[in-house]
Write a protein that holds these residues in place. Sequence first.
Motif, mmCIF file in Angstrom:
data_model
loop_
_atom_site.group_PDB
_atom_site.id
_atom_site.type_symbol
_atom_site.label_atom_id
_atom_site.label_comp_id
_atom_site.label_asym_id
_atom_site.label_seq_id
_atom_site.Cartn_x
_atom_site.Cartn_y
_atom_site.Cartn_z
ATOM 1 N N LEU A 384 0.820 -1.213 0.000
ATOM 2 C CA LEU A 384 0.000 0.000 0.000
ATOM 3 C C LEU A 384 0.855 1.264 0.000
ATOM 4 C CD1 LEU A 384 -2.870 -1.018 2.476
ATOM 5 C CD2 LEU A 384 -2.888 -1.035 -0.036
ATOM 6 N N SER A 385 1.967 1.245 0.718
ATOM 7 C CA SER A 385 2.815 2.435 0.768
ATOM 8 C C SER A 385 3.514 2.693 -0.559
ATOM 9 C CB SER A 385 3.858 2.319 1.890
ATOM 10 O OG SER A 385 4.649 1.158 1.703
ATOM 11 N N GLN A 390 -1.234 9.207 -3.000
ATOM 12 C CA GLN A 390 -2.078 9.014 -1.827
ATOM 13 C C GLN A 390 -1.956 10.243 -0.924
ATOM 14 O OE1 GLN A 390 -4.035 6.031 -1.518
ATOM 15 N NE2 GLN A 390 -3.336 6.008 -3.631
ATOM 16 N N TYR A 395 -4.513 5.039 2.636
ATOM 17 C CA TYR A 395 -4.329 4.425 1.319
ATOM 18 C C TYR A 395 -5.711 4.086 0.752
ATOM 19 C CZ TYR A 395 0.201 3.768 3.556
ATOM 20 O OH TYR A 395 1.365 3.979 4.237
#
Length: 434
Positions: A384-385, A390, A395
């Motif tokens: 997700l990072s 974002q 996220y």
Amino acid sequence: MSEENVKNVFVVGLDEANLPTLQAVPGAELMRFHGLLSVEELQDGEVDVPDVLKKAQQVLDSFDGSIDAIVGYWDFPVSTLVPILGERYGTRTTSLESVVKCEHKYWSRLEQQEVTDCHPRFGRVDLRADPPEPPEGVRFPMWLKPALSYSSELAFGVRDEEEFRKAATEIRDGISRVGRPFERILDRIDLPPEMAGVGGRVCLAEEECSGIQVAVEGYVHHGEVTVYGTLDSIDYPDTPCFLRHQYPSTLPPQVIARLHDVTERVMRRIGFDSATFSVEYFYDPGSQEISLLEINPRHSQSHAELFEYVDGVPNHHPMLALALGGDPAMPHRQGRYAMAAKWYYRWFTDGVVRDVPSPEDIARIERETPGVRIHLLPEKGRRLSGLSQQDSYSYELAHIFTGGDDEEDLRRKYDHCVAALGLTFDEPDAGPRS
């Protein structure tokens, strides 16, 4: 259908998610949509403005047919490429200067304060200072943000000097990714004295606004400002992250009228014309104060389904009509549903996506639940990072569009979709880095 009646519409950053809503506008059968540059070319990494401009011109110059319209519904650099290309190929568009007056947050504030006091106290932050200091007269809590960013990237809410300096350091380290390309655009404009030397890598501090967040969408046609919709934006509890946009707004009519008045004055001041816009506000029910958050020199493509659900036509219609010299007027409440919402299904900790539904699974969920569309964002195995664009706090996993009879109906459909998607995650160190 005669081929000579078909209009060639080039969409800068045409994406698969928006093609169905573009094809749902009135008269779409007489339009042929052509993609001009991919979203990845336009938004990943640090964009090389001369390079993407050259690529776009190569496509247009080699096209064997009429270039009837060039449009876009994304932020920088798409928003600025549209008027630059429009001037070169003779298509209808607002001026580059008016777009930059919207997108450069500091210049936009200077313009706004000429016609309204409905904005927070603001000032520039010298990122080169050691340490950076809050601008004089701007009080905590405040927001720090670059003059230009994507999807609230590098925007931070800060409550004290320590948080201010930490955020300023993070902004200083990342501001060039968008700020440096933006300066290539500023070079094309005769800037006023108050913007001399400001550039695109400037940081802005603004006092925090509170209340209900609301968006006003409209267009300017022959100098006349028209607002066709007002939407509420609801955050996740105790966060600055959107949970959903909801249409139509539930604010009192007199408040909506005030929002429209401020919007009209500001858009006239900026010199915007022949294009769509979206202006974001805060409204505080206690003090009844209105505070302008930011101006987007394009309509919000993320609201297209909402307008289609409620009014019967996606909000891409005014953009296309203005570009082609047609009637940009939107229908009113002619859609299937009384209300609609775009939900942001988010995750607030890092992780690796383990299981995702297939396109067939998503199509089945949409068939089984009338008034629902789902756009899934991360793919299986993605950290997700590692997702681009974002906000600083969460996220995005999916965008879920719902149409319904009331808010309860919208919530029920959203909850059903979240459960049906069945997304699962591993701990961050349990999967490959993206």
